[in-house]
Design a protein around this motif. Structure first.
Motif, PDB file in Angstrom:
ATOM      1  N   PHE A  19      54.780  34.089  52.116  1.00  0.00           N
ATOM      2  CA  PHE A  19      53.500  34.773  52.290  1.00  0.00           C
ATOM      3  C   PHE A  19      52.663  34.019  53.304  1.00  0.00           C
ATOM      4  CE2 PHE A  19      52.664  31.797  48.792  1.00  0.00           C
ATOM      5  CZ  PHE A  19      51.459  31.219  49.177  1.00  0.00           C
ATOM      6  N   THR A  20      51.660  34.705  53.807  1.00  0.00           N
ATOM      7  CA  THR A  20      50.685  34.109  54.700  1.00  0.00           C
ATOM      8  C   THR A  20      49.362  34.100  53.956  1.00  0.00           C
ATOM      9  OG1 THR A  20      51.856  35.075  56.568  1.00  0.00           O
ATOM     10  CG2 THR A  20      49.616  34.288  56.979  1.00  0.00           C
ATOM     11  N   ALA A  21      48.752  32.925  53.873  1.00  0.00           N
ATOM     12  CA  ALA A  21      47.471  32.820  53.169  1.00  0.00           C
ATOM     13  C   ALA A  21      46.334  32.954  54.172  1.00  0.00           C
ATOM     14  CB  ALA A  21      47.377  31.487  52.444  1.00  0.00           C
ATOM     15  N   ALA A  22      45.354  33.770  53.821  1.00  0.00           N
ATOM     16  CA  ALA A  22      44.144  33.900  54.639  1.00  0.00           C
ATOM     17  C   ALA A  22      43.170  32.812  54.212  1.00  0.00           C
ATOM     18  CB  ALA A  22      43.523  35.278  54.435  1.00  0.00           C
ATOM     19  N   GLU A  23      42.121  32.649  54.983  1.00  0.00           N
ATOM     20  CA  GLU A  23      41.081  31.711  54.576  1.00  0.00           C
ATOM     21  C   GLU A  23      40.525  32.148  53.235  1.00  0.00           C
ATOM     22  OE1 GLU A  23      37.640  30.515  56.993  1.00  0.00           O
ATOM     23  OE2 GLU A  23      39.013  30.663  58.688  1.00  0.00           O
ATOM     24  N   GLU A  30      42.248  33.516  46.182  1.00  0.00           N
ATOM     25  CA  GLU A  30      42.687  33.480  47.580  1.00  0.00           C
ATOM     26  C   GLU A  30      43.309  34.819  47.947  1.00  0.00           C
ATOM     27  OE1 GLU A  30      46.274  31.030  48.591  1.00  0.00           O
ATOM     28  OE2 GLU A  30      46.105  30.402  46.498  1.00  0.00           O
ATOM     29  N   ILE A  31      43.462  35.019  49.242  1.00  0.00           N
ATOM     30  CA  ILE A  31      44.045  36.263  49.751  1.00  0.00           C
ATOM     31  C   ILE A  31      45.384  35.901  50.381  1.00  0.00           C
ATOM     32  CG2 ILE A  31      43.742  38.206  51.315  1.00  0.00           C
ATOM     33  CD1 ILE A  31      40.695  37.576  51.196  1.00  0.00           C
ATOM     34  N   ARG A  32      46.447  36.575  49.933  1.00  0.00           N
ATOM     35  CA  ARG A  32      47.793  36.323  50.461  1.00  0.00           C
ATOM     36  C   ARG A  32      48.409  37.632  50.927  1.00  0.00           C
ATOM     37  NH1 ARG A  32      50.212  33.127  45.323  1.00  0.00           N
ATOM     38  NH2 ARG A  32      48.764  31.367  45.321  1.00  0.00           N
ATOM     39  N   THR A  33      49.093  37.576  52.048  1.00  0.00           N
ATOM     40  CA  THR A  33      49.892  38.710  52.497  1.00  0.00           C
ATOM     41  C   THR A  33      51.349  38.321  52.305  1.00  0.00           C
ATOM     42  OG1 THR A  33      48.215  39.438  54.052  1.00  0.00           O
ATOM     43  CG2 THR A  33      50.465  40.235  54.427  1.00  0.00           C
ATOM     44  N   TYR A  34      52.001  38.994  51.365  1.00  0.00           N
ATOM     45  CA  TYR A  34      53.413  38.746  51.085  1.00  0.00           C
ATOM     46  C   TYR A  34      54.265  39.552  52.052  1.00  0.00           C
ATOM     47  CZ  TYR A  34      52.433  36.043  46.956  1.00  0.00           C
ATOM     48  OH  TYR A  34      52.015  35.043  46.116  1.00  0.00           O
ATOM     49  N   GLU A 125      55.610  44.834  52.735  1.00  0.00           N
ATOM     50  CA  GLU A 125      54.540  43.848  52.884  1.00  0.00           C
ATOM     51  C   GLU A 125      53.295  44.342  52.144  1.00  0.00           C
ATOM     52  OE1 GLU A 125      53.621  41.660  56.703  1.00  0.00           O
ATOM     53  OE2 GLU A 125      51.907  43.025  56.595  1.00  0.00           O
ATOM     54  N   PHE A 126      52.631  43.432  51.449  1.00  0.00           N
ATOM     55  CA  PHE A 126      51.402  43.793  50.742  1.00  0.00           C
ATOM     56  C   PHE A 126      50.460  42.602  50.731  1.00  0.00           C
ATOM     57  CE2 PHE A 126      54.111  41.966  47.480  1.00  0.00           C
ATOM     58  CZ  PHE A 126      53.248  41.244  46.665  1.00  0.00           C
ATOM     59  N   THR A 127      49.177  42.906  50.593  1.00  0.00           N
ATOM     60  CA  THR A 127      48.157  41.862  50.511  1.00  0.00           C
ATOM     61  C   THR A 127      47.572  41.888  49.109  1.00  0.00           C
ATOM     62  OG1 THR A 127      47.678  42.050  52.863  1.00  0.00           O
ATOM     63  CG2 THR A 127      45.989  41.006  51.502  1.00  0.00           C
ATOM     64  N   ALA A 128      47.431  40.695  48.527  1.00  0.00           N
ATOM     65  CA  ALA A 128      46.923  40.580  47.160  1.00  0.00           C
ATOM     66  C   ALA A 128      45.816  39.533  47.088  1.00  0.00           C
ATOM     67  CB  ALA A 128      48.052  40.195  46.206  1.00  0.00           C
ATOM     68  N   TYR A 129      44.892  39.793  46.185  1.00  0.00           N
ATOM     69  CA  TYR A 129      43.905  38.791  45.805  1.00  0.00           C
ATOM     70  C   TYR A 129      44.531  38.040  44.633  1.00  0.00           C
ATOM     71  CZ  TYR A 129      40.872  41.866  48.503  1.00  0.00           C
ATOM     72  OH  TYR A 129      40.323  42.641  49.498  1.00  0.00           O
ATOM     73  N   VAL A 183      47.293  35.819  38.495  1.00  0.00           N
ATOM     74  CA  VAL A 183      47.138  37.270  38.420  1.00  0.00           C
ATOM     75  C   VAL A 183      46.888  37.743  39.851  1.00  0.00           C
ATOM     76  CG1 VAL A 183      46.411  37.521  36.019  1.00  0.00           C
ATOM     77  CG2 VAL A 183      44.699  37.011  37.755  1.00  0.00           C
ATOM     78  N   TRP A 184      47.498  38.884  40.187  1.00  0.00           N
ATOM     79  CA  TRP A 184      47.373  39.468  41.518  1.00  0.00           C
ATOM     80  C   TRP A 184      46.765  40.860  41.390  1.00  0.00           C
ATOM     81  CZ3 TRP A 184      53.113  39.035  43.595  1.00  0.00           C
ATOM     82  CH2 TRP A 184      53.488  37.691  43.687  1.00  0.00           C
ATOM     83  N   VAL A 185      45.796  41.140  42.244  1.00  0.00           N
ATOM     84  CA  VAL A 185      45.237  42.482  42.385  1.00  0.00           C
ATOM     85  C   VAL A 185      45.450  42.867  43.848  1.00  0.00           C
ATOM     86  CG1 VAL A 185      43.114  43.844  42.359  1.00  0.00           C
ATOM     87  CG2 VAL A 185      43.580  42.225  40.516  1.00  0.00           C
ATOM     88  N   LEU A 186      45.969  44.052  44.075  1.00  0.00           N
ATOM     89  CA  LEU A 186      46.282  44.479  45.431  1.00  0.00           C
ATOM     90  C   LEU A 186      45.029  44.842  46.214  1.00  0.00           C
ATOM     91  CD1 LEU A 186      49.410  46.702  44.711  1.00  0.00           C
ATOM     92  CD2 LEU A 186      49.334  44.276  45.339  1.00  0.00           C
ATOM     93  N   LYS A 187      45.035  44.456  47.484  1.00  0.00           N
ATOM     94  CA  LYS A 187      43.939  44.797  48.388  1.00  0.00           C
ATOM     95  C   LYS A 187      44.049  46.283  48.722  1.00  0.00           C
ATOM     96  CE  LYS A 187      42.064  43.756  52.934  1.00  0.00           C
ATOM     97  NZ  LYS A 187      42.253  43.004  54.176  1.00  0.00           N
ATOM     98  N   LYS A 188      42.923  46.966  48.704  1.00  0.00           N
ATOM     99  CA  LYS A 188      42.901  48.383  49.081  1.00  0.00           C
ATOM    100  C   LYS A 188      42.910  48.451  50.606  1.00  0.00           C
ATOM    101  CE  LYS A 188      40.755  52.627  47.728  1.00  0.00           C
ATOM    102  NZ  LYS A 188      39.781  53.223  46.822  1.00  0.00           N
ATOM    103  N   GLU A 189      43.923  49.098  51.129  1.00  0.00           N
ATOM    104  CA  GLU A 189      44.055  49.214  52.578  1.00  0.00           C
ATOM    105  C   GLU A 189      43.205  50.379  53.066  1.00  0.00           C
ATOM    106  OE1 GLU A 189      45.408  46.899  54.273  1.00  0.00           O
ATOM    107  OE2 GLU A 189      46.392  45.886  52.603  1.00  0.00           O
ATOM    108  N   PRO A 190      42.623  50.256  54.269  1.00  0.00           N
ATOM    109  CA  PRO A 190      41.829  51.368  54.816  1.00  0.00           C
ATOM    110  C   PRO A 190      42.693  52.607  54.980  1.00  0.00           C
ATOM    111  CG  PRO A 190      41.777  49.439  56.291  1.00  0.00           C
ATOM    112  CD  PRO A 190      42.705  49.118  55.161  1.00  0.00           C
TER     113      PRO A 190
END
Length: 191
Positions: A19-23, A30-34, A125-129, A183-190
Motif C-alpha cells: 500500500f501507499t500511505a498518504a500524509e 491514516e489514509i492508505r491506498t492498497y 485498488e482501493f483507499t481506506a481510512y 479497522v478500515w473504512v473505505l474512502k468514498k470516491e468522487p
C-alpha cells in the motif's frame, strides 16, 4: 508445515499487502491506498463476528496448508481481514468475508482452492481510512474502534462509505504483547 504453524503462532516476518500511505490527516487514523492484489477468501453469514472469524480462519488455514487443487502450501501473511456487510437491522444476519493476502510469489497464479467455500478474490485498488489499536481484539472492541474512526471521519468532514467496512488482525492469539489490530473504512470516491 512447522514454518507455517510457527508463523501463525508468533506472526513474525509475515508478508503484508502493498500500500501507499498518504500524509496523516487526523491524529487518530491514516489514509492508505492498497494496490490491486489477490486474496484467498471465504464468506459466512451470521449474527456474530467472532464465530465467523474463527470458522473463516480455519478454512483459510487449511488452504495455506495445501488444501488446493495442486496441494501447494502457501506462506501465512498478515493481516487476516474480515469484510463486514452489515445486515439490514439489529436482529439481521451480516455477511463476513474472511481473507488472507496471497503472498507475492503466488500473486500471478494462486493455487486453486479445493474447498468450494474458499475462493480467490481479485481486489481492485482501493483507499481506506485506517485506525490502529492494540491488545486482544473482540467483537465489542472492533465495534468501539470502528465508531471512533467514524467519529473522526465525521469530525474531519471526509467522504467515506458506510458499508462494507473491514476489521483486520495482524497477530496470532499466542502473541501476548505489542499486538496490532485495525479497522478500515473505505474512502468514498468522487462520482
Amino acid at each position: 508445515m512447522f514454518k507455517a504453524v510457527g508463523q501463525v503462532l508468533f506472526s513474525t516476518g509475515l508478508q503484508n499487502p502493498p500500500f501507499t500511505a498518504a500524509e496523516k490527516q487526523g491524529q487518530d487514523y491514516e489514509i492508505r491506498t492498497y494496490h490491486a492484489t489477490k486474496w484467498v477468501s471465504t464468506t459466512l453469514t451470521g449474527m456474530q463476528w467472532d464465530p465467523a472469524m474463527n470458522t473463516g480462519f480455519r478454512r483459510l488455514f487449511n488452504y495455506i496448508q495445501g488444501n488446493s487443487k495442486n496441494k501447494a502450501k502457501v506462506e501465512m501473511t498478515a493481516p487476516v481481514s474480515c469484510r463486514v456487510d452489515p445486515g439490514a437491522g439489529p436482529a439481521c444476519e451480516s455477511q463476513f468475508t474472511v481473507s488472507f493476502y496471497i503472498p507475492e510469489e503466488h500473486q500471478e497464479n494462486p493455487p486453486e482452492p479445493s474447498d468450494p467455500e474458499v475462493f480467490v478474490e481479485h481486489r481492485k485498488e482501493f483507499t481506506a481510512y485506517v485506525r490502529t489499536y492494540g491488545g486482544f481484539s473482540n467483537e465489542n472492541l472492533k465495534r468501539q474502534e470502528l465508531l471512533k474512526l467514524l467519529e473522526s471521519l465525521q469530525r474531519d468532514g471526509v467522504p467515506y462509505v458506510d458499508k462494507p467496512f473491514y476489521a483486520c488482525g495482524y497477530d496470532s492469539p499466542f502473541k501476548l504483547t505489542n499486538r496490532k489490530n485495525e479497522v478500515w473504512v473505505l474512502k468514498k470516491e468522487p462520482e
